[in-house]
Scaffold this motif. Structure first.
Motif, PDB file in Angstrom:
ATOM      1  N   GLN A 183      47.133  23.737   7.700  1.00 42.21           N
ATOM      2  CA  GLN A 183      45.720  23.508   8.045  1.00 42.21           C
ATOM      3  C   GLN A 183      45.595  22.260   8.913  1.00 42.21           C
ATOM      4  O   GLN A 183      44.844  22.252   9.894  1.00 42.21           O
ATOM      5  N   GLY A 184      46.358  21.232   8.578  1.00 44.91           N
ATOM      6  CA  GLY A 184      46.299  19.977   9.335  1.00 44.91           C
ATOM      7  C   GLY A 184      46.686  20.192  10.789  1.00 44.91           C
ATOM      8  O   GLY A 184      46.026  19.682  11.704  1.00 44.91           O
ATOM      9  N   PHE A 185      47.758  20.974  11.007  1.00 49.51           N
ATOM     10  CA  PHE A 185      48.199  21.237  12.385  1.00 49.51           C
ATOM     11  C   PHE A 185      47.145  22.066  13.123  1.00 49.51           C
ATOM     12  O   PHE A 185      46.829  21.791  14.291  1.00 49.51           O
ATOM     13  N   ALA A 186      46.579  23.057  12.425  1.00 50.93           N
ATOM     14  CA  ALA A 186      45.548  23.904  13.046  1.00 50.93           C
ATOM     15  C   ALA A 186      44.354  23.050  13.475  1.00 50.93           C
ATOM     16  O   ALA A 186      43.816  23.226  14.574  1.00 50.93           O
ATOM     17  N   ASP A 187      43.956  22.108  12.617  1.00 50.41           N
ATOM     18  CA  ASP A 187      42.832  21.220  12.951  1.00 50.41           C
ATOM     19  C   ASP A 187      43.183  20.345  14.149  1.00 50.41           C
ATOM     20  O   ASP A 187      42.400  20.186  15.078  1.00 50.41           O
ATOM     21  N   GLU A 188      44.399  19.809  14.095  1.00 52.94           N
ATOM     22  CA  GLU A 188      44.855  18.888  15.150  1.00 52.94           C
ATOM     23  C   GLU A 188      44.854  19.558  16.530  1.00 52.94           C
ATOM     24  O   GLU A 188      44.509  18.938  17.534  1.00 52.94           O
ATOM     25  N   ILE A 189      45.235  20.842  16.585  1.00 50.31           N
ATOM     26  CA  ILE A 189      45.335  21.511  17.896  1.00 50.31           C
ATOM     27  C   ILE A 189      44.027  22.182  18.304  1.00 50.31           C
ATOM     28  O   ILE A 189      43.935  22.751  19.385  1.00 50.31           O
ATOM     29  N   GLY A 190      43.011  22.127  17.433  1.00 51.79           N
ATOM     30  CA  GLY A 190      41.696  22.645  17.816  1.00 51.79           C
ATOM     31  C   GLY A 190      41.497  24.132  17.621  1.00 51.79           C
ATOM     32  O   GLY A 190      40.719  24.764  18.347  1.00 51.79           O
ATOM     33  N   ALA A 191      42.205  24.719  16.638  1.00 53.13           N
ATOM     34  CA  ALA A 191      41.953  26.131  16.305  1.00 53.13           C
ATOM     35  C   ALA A 191      40.733  26.203  15.383  1.00 53.13           C
ATOM     36  O   ALA A 191      40.394  25.218  14.728  1.00 53.13           O
ATOM     37  N   ASP A 192      40.084  27.386  15.346  1.00 53.24           N
ATOM     38  CA  ASP A 192      38.920  27.521  14.459  1.00 53.24           C
ATOM     39  C   ASP A 192      39.322  27.841  13.027  1.00 53.24           C
ATOM     40  O   ASP A 192      38.586  27.525  12.098  1.00 53.24           O
ATOM     41  N   ALA A 193      40.452  28.516  12.862  1.00 59.77           N
ATOM     42  CA  ALA A 193      40.815  28.937  11.508  1.00 59.77           C
ATOM     43  C   ALA A 193      42.318  29.049  11.351  1.00 59.77           C
ATOM     44  O   ALA A 193      43.031  29.406  12.288  1.00 59.77           O
TER      45      ALA A 193
END
Ligand code: B1M
Length: 210
Positions: A183-193
């Protein structure tokens, strides 16, 4: 040995021809399709561990993957329901440099079952291809990207950055996943989910377009 144990054995040693009958046997013995699927995923886990310990090599991983795919073919009608297409279109692919497709295929299958039409771009998909596919199709609501290697996490980051720079970005959602993703990586790269597995990816896709 029960049929479900046989499925585990046959997938882990890559007996593609024997897996379908064993999976059918496991269903006939009353096992849930999801339990059989999880058994095959566990078998792939063992294959991966043996690879890491240098007890097996790439060809053995490849035959195990083929065996699992045959098993998934038998399970597919038992895992899927729903009206394909009703919720819009989802573009899915494994990012550039990454050839792993079993997880991505499972996500595609479950998302289709959740009422979406899935446009599957396959593996080793350059970021530009996701955009080309968006431009070539009307009604795309979600772009879903898998990365299964730590070494292809940068390609996932690149892909999401490229999508985030497109004019159409505000009208789609970007989903990411794969074993090394968090989740942290997804947030960092700007994904929605971000979701951890195929069933939760399908659930999340429905929520994103609701
Ligand atoms: Co590869 N491989 N592999 N491999 N392989 C792994 C991933 C590895 C963990 C094995 C290990 O060392 N223990 C390791 C990666 C280590 C790391 O990242 N640091 C590894 C390696 C190193 C490699 C090579 C580099 C080996 C080499 O050449 N020296 C090479 C790379 C090739 C490349 O991609 N460029 C390679 C090659 C291969 C094969 C081609 C031989 C084959 C793939 C065949 C195929 O897919 N058609 C293969 C296989 C089979 C594996 C293992 C054994 C199994 C993968 C698999 O299918 N798992 C794997 C070990 C393992 O996974 N335990 C391994 C089952 C699948 C259902 O799980 O893909 O995680 P998974 O998908 C899950 C979730 O991640 C999630 O949902 C899925 C279902 O629950 N998910 C999402 C996936 N995408 C999602 C998207 C979402 C949401 C959730 O939203 C969009």
């Amino acid at each position: 040995m029960s049929k479900i144990e046989e499925v585990y054995q046959l997938v882990s040693i890559g007996k593609a021809k024997l897996v379908p009958a064993a999976v059918q046997g496991a269903l006939d013995e009353g096992n849930e399709a999801t339990a059989i699927l999880n058994t095959m995923i566990d078998a792939m886990g063992e294959v991966g561990d043996k690879f890491k310990r240098n007890e097996i090599f790439v060809p053995e991983m490849l035959v195990a993957a083929r065996a699992m795919k045959k098993g998934v073919d038998v399970l597919k009608p038992h895992l899927t329901t729903g009206t394909a297409g009703a919720n819009g279109k989802v573009i899915i692919g494994t990012v550039a440099g990454d050839l792993h497709d079993i997880g991505k295929n499972l996500v595609a299958m479950m998302i289709e079952s959740a009422g979406f039409e899935v446009i599957d771009l396959g593996v080793d998909v350059p970021k530009e291809k996701f955009v080309e596919a968006y431009n070539a199709n009307e009604g795309v609501k979600i772009i879903a990207c898998s990365a299964l290697l730590t070494t292809t996490m940068p390609a996932l980051k690149d892909t999401v950055a490229y999508l985030n720079g497109q004019d159409f970005r505000g009208s789609i959602k970007v989903m990411v996943g794969g074993a090394p993703i968090t989740q942290g990586f997804a947030d960092e790269i700007g994904a929605d989910a971000y979701t951890t597995d195929a069933a939760s990816a399908a659930q999340k896709a429905k929520e994103l377009v609701a």
